[in-house]
Design an enzyme around this catalytic site. Structure first.
Site, PDB file in Angstrom:
ATOM      1  N   HIS A 305       8.817  11.850   3.110  1.00  0.00           N
ATOM      2  CA  HIS A 305       7.693  12.078   2.192  1.00  0.00           C
ATOM      3  C   HIS A 305       8.262  12.320   0.795  1.00  0.00           C
ATOM      4  O   HIS A 305       9.299  12.958   0.651  1.00  0.00           O
ATOM      5  CB  HIS A 305       6.873  13.310   2.627  1.00  0.00           C
ATOM      6  CG  HIS A 305       5.508  13.335   2.024  1.00  0.00           C
ATOM      7  ND1 HIS A 305       5.267  13.830   0.763  1.00  0.00           N
ATOM      8  CD2 HIS A 305       4.319  12.901   2.503  1.00  0.00           C
ATOM      9  CE1 HIS A 305       3.974  13.709   0.495  1.00  0.00           C
ATOM     10  NE2 HIS A 305       3.372  13.142   1.526  1.00  0.00           N
ATOM     11  N   ASP A 362       1.116  10.967   9.092  1.00  0.00           N
ATOM     12  CA  ASP A 362       0.823   9.723   9.815  1.00  0.00           C
ATOM     13  C   ASP A 362       1.507   9.637  11.173  1.00  0.00           C
ATOM     14  O   ASP A 362       1.205   8.741  11.956  1.00  0.00           O
ATOM     15  CB  ASP A 362       1.256   8.518   8.959  1.00  0.00           C
ATOM     16  CG  ASP A 362       0.403   8.414   7.710  1.00  0.00           C
ATOM     17  OD1 ASP A 362       0.964   8.339   6.603  1.00  0.00           O
ATOM     18  OD2 ASP A 362      -0.827   8.466   7.844  1.00  0.00           O
TER      19      ASP A 362
HETATM   20  C1  SDX Z   1       1.520   9.107   3.077  1.00  0.00           C
HETATM   21  O1  SDX Z   1       2.333  10.803  -1.485  1.00  0.00           O
HETATM   22  C2  SDX Z   1       1.565  11.293  -0.580  1.00  0.00           C
HETATM   23  O2  SDX Z   1       1.124  12.407  -0.670  1.00  0.00           O
HETATM   24  C3  SDX Z   1       1.242  10.367   0.581  1.00  0.00           C
HETATM   25  C4  SDX Z   1       0.448  10.942   1.720  1.00  0.00           C
HETATM   26  C5  SDX Z   1      -0.955  11.299   1.309  1.00  0.00           C
HETATM   27  O3  SDX Z   1      -1.573  12.158   1.994  1.00  0.00           O
HETATM   28  O4  SDX Z   1      -1.492  10.630   0.383  1.00  0.00           O
HETATM   29  O5  SDX Z   1       1.092  12.104   2.225  1.00  0.00           O
HETATM   30  C6  SDX Z   1       0.301   9.932   2.859  1.00  0.00           C
HETATM   31  O6  SDX Z   1       1.605   8.047   2.506  1.00  0.00           O
HETATM   32  C7  SDX Z   1       2.644   9.660   3.911  1.00  0.00           C
HETATM   33  C8  SDX Z   1       3.900   8.720   3.941  1.00  0.00           C
HETATM   34  C9  SDX Z   1       3.623   7.590   4.928  1.00  0.00           C
HETATM   35  N1  SDX Z   1       4.684   6.582   4.868  1.00  0.00           N
HETATM   36  C10 SDX Z   1       5.610   6.464   5.853  1.00  0.00           C
HETATM   37  O7  SDX Z   1       5.664   7.196   6.836  1.00  0.00           O
HETATM   38  C11 SDX Z   1       6.558   5.291   5.652  1.00  0.00           C
HETATM   39  C12 SDX Z   1       7.992   5.724   5.987  1.00  0.00           C
HETATM   40  N2  SDX Z   1       8.427   6.653   4.939  1.00  0.00           N
HETATM   41  C13 SDX Z   1       9.248   6.119   3.858  1.00  0.00           C
HETATM   42  O8  SDX Z   1       8.962   4.798   3.511  1.00  0.00           O
HETATM   43  C14 SDX Z   1       9.436   7.102   2.699  1.00  0.00           C
HETATM   44  O9  SDX Z   1       9.790   8.297   3.243  1.00  0.00           O
HETATM   45  C15 SDX Z   1       8.293   7.326   1.719  1.00  0.00           C
HETATM   46  C16 SDX Z   1       7.809   6.053   1.124  1.00  0.00           C
HETATM   47  C17 SDX Z   1       7.165   8.038   2.372  1.00  0.00           C
HETATM   48  C18 SDX Z   1       8.822   8.222   0.592  1.00  0.00           C
HETATM   49  O10 SDX Z   1       9.807   7.493  -0.038  1.00  0.00           O
HETATM   50  P1  SDX Z   1      10.523   8.037  -1.366  1.00  0.00           P
HETATM   51  O11 SDX Z   1      10.024   9.344  -1.802  1.00  0.00           O
HETATM   52  O12 SDX Z   1      10.512   6.943  -2.362  1.00  0.00           O
HETATM   53  O13 SDX Z   1      11.924   8.334  -0.816  1.00  0.00           O
HETATM   54  P2  SDX Z   1      13.070   7.317  -0.866  1.00  0.00           P
HETATM   55  O14 SDX Z   1      12.612   5.972  -0.415  1.00  0.00           O
HETATM   56  O15 SDX Z   1      13.709   7.453  -2.209  1.00  0.00           O
HETATM   57  O16 SDX Z   1      14.011   7.893   0.289  1.00  0.00           O
HETATM   58  C19 SDX Z   1      15.012   8.841  -0.004  1.00  0.00           C
HETATM   59  C20 SDX Z   1      16.138   8.493   0.959  1.00  0.00           C
HETATM   60  C21 SDX Z   1      16.531   6.997   0.899  1.00  0.00           C
HETATM   61  O17 SDX Z   1      17.894   6.919   1.281  1.00  0.00           O
HETATM   62  P3  SDX Z   1      19.013   6.839   0.051  1.00  0.00           P
HETATM   63  O18 SDX Z   1      18.614   5.624  -0.792  1.00  0.00           O
HETATM   64  O19 SDX Z   1      18.900   8.149  -0.684  1.00  0.00           O
HETATM   65  O20 SDX Z   1      20.320   6.646   0.777  1.00  0.00           O
HETATM   66  O21 SDX Z   1      15.671   8.716   2.307  1.00  0.00           O
HETATM   67  C22 SDX Z   1      15.661   7.469   3.019  1.00  0.00           C
HETATM   68  C23 SDX Z   1      15.719   6.348   1.990  1.00  0.00           C
HETATM   69  O22 SDX Z   1      16.352   5.215   2.541  1.00  0.00           O
HETATM   70  N3  SDX Z   1      14.390   7.432   3.763  1.00  0.00           N
HETATM   71  C24 SDX Z   1      14.267   6.999   5.013  1.00  0.00           C
HETATM   72  C25 SDX Z   1      12.918   7.176   5.332  1.00  0.00           C
HETATM   73  N4  SDX Z   1      12.267   7.702   4.285  1.00  0.00           N
HETATM   74  C26 SDX Z   1      13.184   7.848   3.307  1.00  0.00           C
HETATM   75  N5  SDX Z   1      15.174   6.482   5.880  1.00  0.00           N
HETATM   76  C27 SDX Z   1      14.692   6.126   7.091  1.00  0.00           C
HETATM   77  N6  SDX Z   1      13.399   6.275   7.487  1.00  0.00           N
HETATM   78  C28 SDX Z   1      12.502   6.784   6.630  1.00  0.00           C
HETATM   79  N7  SDX Z   1      11.224   6.928   7.007  1.00  0.00           N
END
Ligand code: SDX
Length: 436
Positions: A305, A362
């Site tokens: 998140h 989710d």
């Molecule tokens: C919702 O914003 C909100 O409030 C949203 C929400 C709402 O109520 O409106 O809460 C609802 O959208 C919840 C999120 C649902 N999405 C998912 O579950 C999809 C999977 N999650 C990821 O795609 C990710 O965690 C995000 C998109 C939710 C957040 O991404 P960020 O903040 O842009 O974080 P990031 O991509 O910069 O990740 C930081 C690191 C990265 O690694 P590095 O580049 O630092 O090496 O963490 C890793 C990412 O690769 N990472 C994950 C991961 N989420 C982040 N690695 C594996 N699996 C994951 N799910």
């Protein structure tokens, strides 16, 4: 004494004031940055950028706190209803008995969809995704119902009630029509949530038995989804709304943003991932390894998140909701076992610990929705119905904000410098220096 941040640039010192929020969150007010220094900021994804001041929802991502208008989500989930929470988000205060009664009557008065809109539903391909149908139909609502003119309290309340009620009706219509089933009309004698369930599942051959526990659980599900400060879809509503377009188009933009699998679409993607794990033998380990592989775009759906760097407070409540409904109907959902195993392994994995990735709202929501009979392609529609009061509250706040301006971000240009036009005869024949 206003605290400032000093920026030294090309031998000059610039000062920018620090502004603070209710809970001690602070920001550098850089509104004069470009005028004073010629500089802009660079912040892809706006992870470090506040775009507004808001009184609606407070999140603390470190402590896992979520409050709507100051009320903790745990209390609202336990004691409130979705309609009452919608009123709270939109108006800023919990309603009196009279206010809640009038609000519910207004929702009932606006629950029907114009009969001419039915043809729109019928002309979508049967396999059309309901999120695409919903965003189209919400934009179309403007052609059937008056736009907000003066924006007075009464007019806004009517328009909000119209959207809150009709979006719920349209969601059920999209489902029924996609299955070639008879549309079920809303009923004045049913509550908001009971009406939705009845419109979804009642049928001429088998009347739907409304179960109070399911109605209560749906209230909680929608309370959990009702707002979440400046998430992607809310930011879309504010951004599109800043162009002063009609509210239907702004809300439709929110629906489209929510559809994405990184955002609201994750609830459908989680179930698809859990099923894939189950069908490949039930061992989540290979999927966890795949999610950790930098060269693999696969992400663990329902994990991570932008704000929460600990458990999403909504996930804990959602998990209990799953158990309550599965136990009540004695459903043994194998995907729940997969989800629990996956959660257990991932939260202990150093990769997820270092990056502070936890299950979000989710992760379990799909298990709950399956248990009450919602089809998977409707999962994100369920999120949209829940988030609608938040979008409306945030849109209203932005329209009333004297500092609100047209959203028009800047960029850092890294393309080619000025160059001369090349006639088509010469293209591809010149050396690179000649063409530059
Ligand atoms: C919702 O914003 C909100 O409030 C949203 C929400 C709402 O109520 O409106 O809460 C609802 O959208 C919840 C999120 C649902 N999405 C998912 O579950 C999809 C999977 N999650 C990821 O795609 C990710 O965690 C995000 C998109 C939710 C957040 O991404 P960020 O903040 O842009 O974080 P990031 O991509 O910069 O990740 C930081 C690191 C990265 O690694 P590095 O580049 O630092 O090496 O963490 C890793 C990412 O690769 N990472 C994950 C991961 N989420 C982040 N690695 C594996 N699996 C994951 N799910």
């Amino acid at each position: 004494m206003v605290e400032v941040v000093k920026l030294e640039f090309k031998g000059k010192i610039y000062e920018f004031p620090i502004i603070s929020g209710t809970e001690g969150d602070m920001a550098i007010d850089i509104r004069g940055l470009r005028k004073k220094t010629g500089l802009i900021t660079y912040d892809p994804g706006l992870a470090n950028t506040g775009v507004c001041k808001s009184k609606i929802t407070y999140l603390d991502g470190e402590k896992g706190i979520l409050r709507y208008r100051g009320y903790p989500i745990e209390e609202l989930a336990e004691k409130s209803t979705f309609v009452e929470t919608a009123y709270l988000l939109i108006n800023g205060e919990l309603p009196t008995e009279e206010e809640l009664k009038n609000f519910s009557i207004k929702l009932n008065d606006h629950s029907l969809v114009h009969e001419d809109m039915r043809e729109f539903f019928e002309n979508f391909p049967r396999r059309a995704h309901p999120m695409g149908i919903l965003s189209s139909m919400v934009t179309a609502l403007r052609e059937f119902y008056p736009e907000l003119k003066e924006g007075g309290k009464e007019e806004i309340n009517t328009t909000f009630a119209r959207l809150l009620s009709k979006v719920r009706t349209m969601a059920a219509m999209a489902y029924k029509i996609s299955r070639g089933h008879k549309v079920v009309y809303p009923r004045h004698d049913l509550s908001y949530c009971a009406n939705f369930l009845n419109m979804m599942f009642d049928s001429p051959v088998k009347p739907y038995i409304i179960d109070d526990d399911v109605v209560r659980a749906l209230n909680v599900f929608w309370i959990l989804h009702a707002d979440h400060e400046q998430n992607c879809s809310t930011a879309a509503v504010r951004l599109v709304g800043s162009a002063k377009v009609n509210i239907y188009a702004a809300i439709s933009a929110g629906i489209s943003a929510l559809w994405g699998p990184l955002h609201g679409g994750a609830n459908q993607a989680v179930i698809e991932m859990l099923r894939e794990i189950y069908e490949s033998g039930g061992d989540p380990k290979p999927f966890i390894e795949k999610a950790k592989d930098k060269n693999n775009p696969f992400r663990l759906m329902g994990f991570g998140h932008r704000i929460y760097k600990t458990y999403d407070p909504r996930e804990k409540i959602m998990k209990k909701l799953c158990h309550k409904i599965l136990d009540k109907f004695k459903i043994d959902d194998p995907l729940l076992d997969v989800a629990k195993k996956l959660e257990e392994l991932a939260v202990k994995d150093p990769y997820f610990q270092e990056k502070r990735l936890y299950p979000n709202v989710d992760f379990y929501s799909g298990i709950f929705l399956r248990a009450i009979g919602i089809p998977e392609n409707m999962f994100t529609v369920m999120f949209a119905i829940g988030r609608l009061p938040g979008w409306l509250a945030q849109w209203k706040e932005s329209m009333e904000d004297p500092h609100n301006r047209l959203y028009r971000p800047r960029q850092l240009y890294i393309g080619p410098s000025e160059r001369k036009y090349i006639s088509i005869e010469k293209r591809g024949k010149l050396t690179t220096t000649e063409s530059a």
